[in-house]
Scaffold this active site. Structure first.
Site, PDB file in Angstrom:
ATOM      1  N   HIS A 285      -9.197   5.516   1.451  1.00 16.38           N
ATOM      2  CA  HIS A 285      -7.838   5.308   0.964  1.00 16.38           C
ATOM      3  C   HIS A 285      -7.161   6.666   0.812  1.00 16.38           C
ATOM      4  O   HIS A 285      -7.796   7.628   0.374  1.00 16.38           O
ATOM      5  CB  HIS A 285      -7.820   4.593  -0.386  1.00 16.38           C
ATOM      6  CG  HIS A 285      -7.875   3.107  -0.265  1.00 16.38           C
ATOM      7  ND1 HIS A 285      -9.030   2.443   0.084  1.00 16.38           N
ATOM      8  CD2 HIS A 285      -6.926   2.149  -0.435  1.00 16.38           C
ATOM      9  CE1 HIS A 285      -8.792   1.140   0.117  1.00 16.38           C
ATOM     10  NE2 HIS A 285      -7.524   0.937  -0.193  1.00 16.38           N
TER      11      HIS A 285
ATOM     12  N   HIS B 207       0.783  -1.238   0.000  1.00 20.46           N
ATOM     13  CA  HIS B 207       0.000   0.000   0.000  1.00 20.46           C
ATOM     14  C   HIS B 207       0.816   1.290   0.000  1.00 20.46           C
ATOM     15  O   HIS B 207       0.506   2.186  -0.762  1.00 20.46           O
ATOM     16  CB  HIS B 207      -1.006   0.034   1.152  1.00 20.46           C
ATOM     17  CG  HIS B 207      -2.141  -0.913   0.981  1.00 20.46           C
ATOM     18  ND1 HIS B 207      -2.016  -2.268   1.210  1.00 20.46           N
ATOM     19  CD2 HIS B 207      -3.417  -0.724   0.583  1.00 20.46           C
ATOM     20  CE1 HIS B 207      -3.165  -2.866   0.952  1.00 20.46           C
ATOM     21  NE2 HIS B 207      -4.032  -1.962   0.563  1.00 20.46           N
TER      22      HIS B 207
ATOM     23  N   HIS C 261      -6.099  -2.163   8.606  1.00 20.24           N
ATOM     24  CA  HIS C 261      -5.913  -1.997   7.162  1.00 20.24           C
ATOM     25  C   HIS C 261      -5.501  -0.565   6.829  1.00 20.24           C
ATOM     26  O   HIS C 261      -6.208   0.178   6.140  1.00 20.24           O
ATOM     27  CB  HIS C 261      -7.177  -2.363   6.389  1.00 20.24           C
ATOM     28  CG  HIS C 261      -6.914  -2.520   4.905  1.00 20.24           C
ATOM     29  ND1 HIS C 261      -6.760  -3.736   4.308  1.00 20.24           N
ATOM     30  CD2 HIS C 261      -6.749  -1.606   3.917  1.00 20.24           C
ATOM     31  CE1 HIS C 261      -6.528  -3.582   3.023  1.00 20.24           C
ATOM     32  NE2 HIS C 261      -6.506  -2.279   2.759  1.00 20.24           N
TER      33      HIS C 261
END
Length: 598
Positions: free
Chosen positions: A449, A264, A368
């Site tokens: 995100h 990521h 996450h």
């Protein structure tokens, strides 16, 4: 007769002398006659097939004011850039970037030498885009469909990355409920740079940088960021990499110590260090259980790969908070896409196995984290946490400074760090614990995100994916939407104001991206970049101004936009269609070639 023998002997001597000189040079390339520079080397570092170097005629040749111009295809985009004299010396010649694939390219190199202007036009054939192929694939790379580009954005180049699996990735991965940590994720990287005419102008040779049979070369290649010196940093499983735009691998580093599963984000900060989102292996929980953690550690390393600092979110945040987790769409939790469960609310159970599954407790995917940014003004980091539906700022002392999230589920000291929403005049808004606010356009981010600080504006940008909005699943899946959004935070008053958004009304469900994506301010054009990277994942594609149904389930139609700052109407609108089933876009960013050639 004697004269003939002497002449023959002289000719023979000259011929043999020539052969001797040739044998000394062997297969060394020759500088071509009547050209001001040397020969051409295609793909000099074997990683970027659409690059080349025009060498100097000798190491002592000095040239300045170097400019490269690539002749565009009919209707193509202009590509023209400067190259610094130091970069020419570094490359051993003039670096050529932006060639078209499978094309007889023409490019002109102009420069000054000994005070005189010189130039030469070269022709060069390049290979087609060749990536790793797999089943259910209908094209060699993502399919680019340019819908709109305003004049002032014509010179833009966009980096995008897509990842899909092939049969080889199963050799090291084990994507089962029993898999510990996030090692089960692997995929073939697809890194591309495209222009505003929709042509690929650069791609990375995935076979050189990824190997599913090799522990440290396997992994999901993500988080590509361009550094201040014009190079690229990204993370890939058990390693992180640093490469120039010409494909020269500056360095490859294993993750330090007990840390694992980088994905990521890999971003170089103002202090020169690299921040990586990783995890920890053989981690002992307070109850004595040993687990591999999942996507919940932030590592700071120097450019040599040495560990500088660690943010262990299991100790900083609350791994037991389930307010956002229990509202997720069961069809798209993390990257575990299950279309049969789309639109159904997920279940959180205490007896779920450890591993990369959504769930509370250390050892499951409770946080996450999918982006990291660094703020040098107070030596802190900003993270985006998908499974906590939050943007969070944390200091070097590992203390939370503030949390931008609905209040539900935050307890104790963390509850006091939750920001209060206000309007443009600073008036407090009335919002429920789940984040639904009255009589306002303000909205929280859900399963977000990317959370990045905009230094020039004093604001923060986030991509609001929008799953689990208001901590529930809507009655109709088509009610979902994703947004580009910008917020202003007042850390003294502990308030947050929404400044700008795009996507809710303008795109609606056709822009809904359950996973991945990015929002980021672009200082060079005072603009906002957006990438709805997984739009169409549930069968609905993009389409500028109208809704299009996609007949192929799992076919993604990403939407890339760029807006003048504060504008709702995009100046750039590009659809990027997937090239294989379940191949999903991750991020996009702008590329400034001149900066990268300094």
């Amino acid at each position: 007769m004697l004269k003939k023998l002497i002449l023959a002997s002289a000719v023979s001597s000259i011929f043999l002398s020539g052969l001797a000189n040739a044998s000394l040079e062997g297969m060394k390339p020759r500088n071509l006659p009547n050209q001001p520079l040397g020969y051409i080397i295609h793909d000099p570092y074997d990683n970027a097939p659409l690059t080349a170097v025009v060498t100097l005629r000798s190491a002592s040749q000095d040239i300045t004011d170097v400019r490269v111009s690539i002749k565009p295809k009919n209707g193509g985009a202009e590509l023209d850039y400067e190259v610094s004299a130091s970069r020419v010396k570094d490359e051993g010649g003039v670096p050529i970037f932006g060639l078209y694939p499978d094309h007889m390219n023409e490019f002109t190199v102009s420069f000054k030498e000994n005070g005189k202007d010189k130039s030469h036009t070269y022709s060069m054939l390049t290979p087609d885009v060749v990536n790793v192929f797999g089943a259910n694939q209908w094209d060699k790379h993502p399919i680019i469909d340019v819908k709109k580009v305003d004049k002032e954005f014509k010179d833009r180049l966009y980096f995008i990355n897509w990842t899909g699996s092939d049969g080889k990735t199963a050799q090291l991965t084990h994507n089962t409920p029993e898999a510990h940590g996030a090692f089960s994720w692997d995929g073939v990287p697809g890194f591309y740079i495209l222009d505003t005419a929709g042509d690929i102008r650069w791609y990375m040779d995935a076979k050189k940088t990824h190997d599913s049979k090799h522990y440290e070369k396997a992994g999901y290649a993500m988080g590509m960021n361009v550094t201040d010196d014009g190079n690229m940093v990204w993370v890939q499983g058990q390693s992180w990499k640093h490469m120039t735009i010409m494909g020269r691998m500056v360095s490859e580093h294993s993750l330090p110590g007990f840390y694992t599963d980088a994905s990521h984000e890999g971003i170089e900060a103002e202090n020169g260090n690299v921040f990586i989102r990783g995890a920890a292996k053989n981690y002992e929980r307070p109850d004595g259980k040993i687990v591999n953690t999942v996507r919940d550690h932030i590592l700071e390393v120097d450019k040599n790969g040495k560990l500088v600092d660690v943010w262990d979110l299991n100790k900083i945040l609350d791994p037991m908070r389930d307010a956002a987790l229990k509202s997720l769409d069961a069809g798209a939790v993390c990257l575990n896409i299950d279309l049969d469960k789309a639109g159904k609310q997920t279940e959180i159970t205490s007896d779920a196995p450890m591993g990369d599954i959504h769930g509370i407790e250390t050892g499951r995917n409770w946080a996450h984290v999918n982006s990291v940014d660094y703020d040098p003004t107070d030596d802190s980091i900003i993270i985006s946490s998908r499974h906590q539906s939050a943007m969070i700022k944390i200091g070097r002392d590992k203390e939370v400074k503030w949390i931008m999230s609905p209040r539900e589920g935050w307890k104790g000291k963390l509850a006091s760090k939750v920001l209060t929403p206000v309007d443009s005049k600073g008036k407090k808004l009335t919002c429920s614990e789940k984040g639904k606010c009255e009589n306002t356009d303000f909205d929280y981010v859900y399963t977000p995100h990317t959370a990045y600080k905009v230094d020039e504006k004093g604001t923060y940008t986030v991509f609001d994916n929008g799953d689990g909005r208001y901590h529930e699943q809507p009655a109709f899946p088509t009610d979902k939407y994703s947004r580009l959004v910008e917020y202003k935070v007042d850390p003294k008053k502990m308030t947050v104001q929404q400044v700008w958004e795009y996507g809710k009304d303008e795109l609606g469900y056709k822009g809904y991206s359950p996973v991945t994506s990015i929002t980021k301010y672009q200082a060079d054009k005072n603009s906002m970049l957006g990438y709805f990277a997984s739009a169409g994942l549930y069968g609905v594609g993009g389409g500028y101004g109208n809704l299009k149904m996609d007949e192929t389930t799992g076919k993604v139609k990403s939407i890339l936009t760029e807006h003048k700052y504060g504008a709702k109407e995009p100046s750039v609108y590009i659809e990027i269609n997937s090239h294989k089933l379940f191949a999903t876009g991750y991020r996009a960013q702008t590329i400034n070639v001149t900066n990268m050639m300094k």
